[in-house]
Design an enzyme around this catalytic site. Sequence first.
Site, PDB file in Angstrom:
ATOM      1  N   CYS A 140     -38.638  55.442 -43.761  1.00  0.00           N
ATOM      2  CA  CYS A 140     -39.719  55.677 -42.807  1.00  0.00           C
ATOM      3  C   CYS A 140     -40.012  57.167 -42.645  1.00  0.00           C
ATOM      4  CB  CYS A 140     -39.410  54.999 -41.475  1.00  0.00           C
ATOM      5  SG  CYS A 140     -40.883  54.824 -40.423  1.00  0.00           S
ATOM      6  N   HIS A 167     -39.177  49.236 -43.134  1.00  0.00           N
ATOM      7  CA  HIS A 167     -37.890  48.951 -42.491  1.00  0.00           C
ATOM      8  C   HIS A 167     -37.382  47.572 -42.891  1.00  0.00           C
ATOM      9  CE1 HIS A 167     -37.638  52.414 -39.758  1.00  0.00           C
ATOM     10  NE2 HIS A 167     -38.946  52.308 -39.610  1.00  0.00           N
ATOM     11  N   GLU A 171     -34.483  46.824 -43.051  1.00  0.00           N
ATOM     12  CA  GLU A 171     -33.262  46.582 -42.288  1.00  0.00           C
ATOM     13  C   GLU A 171     -33.527  46.025 -40.892  1.00  0.00           C
ATOM     14  OE1 GLU A 171     -34.598  50.602 -40.838  1.00  0.00           O
ATOM     15  OE2 GLU A 171     -34.678  49.448 -42.710  1.00  0.00           O
TER      16      GLU A 171
END
Length: 598
Positions: free
Chosen positions: A142, A234, A236
């Site tokens: 990011c 993202h 994750e």
Amino acid sequence: MPLIIPKDLISQETLEKENIFIMDENRAGTQDIRPLKIAIVNLMPKKEETELQLIRMLSNTALQINIDLIRMKTHNPKNTSIKHLERFYKTFDEVKDSKYDAMIVTGAPVELLQYEKIKYWSELKEIFDYAKENVFSTMFICWSAQAAIFHYYGVDCQVADEKVFGVFEFDKLQEDKLFKGFDDTFSLPTSRHTLVREEDLADIKDLKILASRPDTGVGIATTHDNRFVFNFGHFEYEKDTLHKEYLRDISKNRKISIPKDYYVEDDYKKGIKLRWRSVGNLFFSNWINYCVYQETPYEIEEIKVKNVSKFGGSSLSDHIQFSKVKDIISKNDDRDIIVVSAPGKRNTRDTKVTDKLIEIHENKKNIRDIEDIIERLKIELEGSKDMLSRNITEVKGRFEDIAVNLKLEDGFLTEINSVFKDIEQSDSRDFIISRGEYLNARIMAKYLGYKFIDAKDVIVFDKNKEVDLKESYKRINEHFKEKEKVVIPGFYGADLYGNIITFDRGGSDYTGSIIAGALNAAVYENWTDVNGVMDSDPKKNENSKTYKNLSYNELSKIIQSGAEVYQLDAIKPVRDKNITIKILNTNDPENEGTSVRD
């Protein structure tokens, strides 16, 4: 994949709930494998939440991973206790003398600030520079992906018209080992106010754009060697991370749209569509397995930036090709050692310089023979002298043309004249035909502003005219200094008395391979005029396909079958050091070419 993490960092109950397999240090120490060393530079304010998210993603392979958590010394977050930081985190000062197989740098909620106004920017730049030299592969997530692109390539991000917020579907723009097992489209959670436009990265030859959309900017990019991975989303994130962020922004009366394609029928009351978990796990597993584990050296201290790049005669046939080569070199600062061949064919009717130099030697041999029977062969003698003169003039003109068009004529035309005087005075076949590589290397060194090292000073032949690798490696390491930019001619070396000895045709491949092996290079680039090794002759079969990956044995069999794609002897020095060979096209530098390793 078992992880080795500090005791009590995450509760056993949470680890079991998340199916995260950890291993204590005693058990790990009894295994005959080296755990991967991965650093996580955690810039997020809620560090414990980010720790769990990333550790979950790293726990999906059968590899052992030793994790170090890194924090900014110049900034203490408000949402994580000092006690937690001091117990589980290290500062950059504590790890800067270590090397890591991989590193993850997280995002941070500072995207609307100018980089120079971020409190820890100076410290983060040190980490970026450290990663380039001491980490085999780094993933930037990011905001840190935007910051790294700015630091390494000078490309700034742009403020989006509205927050890039939601789960976005991306098409794969090209294949990459990071996408192994991916479908043609995939979903990526994203939350940021800024973006990097695809067109702003288009001219950076070092980068591959793997996924991008006009409304989000670049989604995923990587360097061609996967040493840097720029993940602008993202993978994750947990299922409800965007939901919590949406409610938080609403509670603060911020102007915010509902997360795109996140809720069922775009109604947060109907629940969340989880569409990125499997592809996210696959992305991280591919990175760990294919970009780190299978590429990083077993001796972690051998991680380095230095590469050896060899450019064949077709890549350096005239001044235009020289310009292309310089552009390739200048786009990647890691190309420190340049091996060059003599000028190749400029077109299908042209002749390679080495062929002409061989012809020059044959002319001179004819002259010696003719002189023994001068009366009977006087006409043939005069004809051969004329042919010699024309060949010398032609070859000399080739080099003069390159030098003049590159605006290197000041002082260099004198050197060209001097070399051809030496050719006229020498009877040594090896010396004469080696002068093509010699002069091309001299020109390239001057054109690039690099140091010239003569191959005769570092490539050593024994009394049987076989390369003495031990002595050659010793001399190479004595002559090539760290971070020094060098051009060296391929194709020849010298015996113990300083006499020039040439390899067989294609010997520049061997020169580059020897140098790569001596310097323990990360990769040996072999640039030519085709897009790698092909399954058949493209001149005879228009449907020929390029092999993307080969083993050393497979390449050897292809060469032994008669394909003139690489010199057979040049495989051993790089194979002994497990160095990747990349066969690339100077005229199509963005093509991935063929990678060779076991």
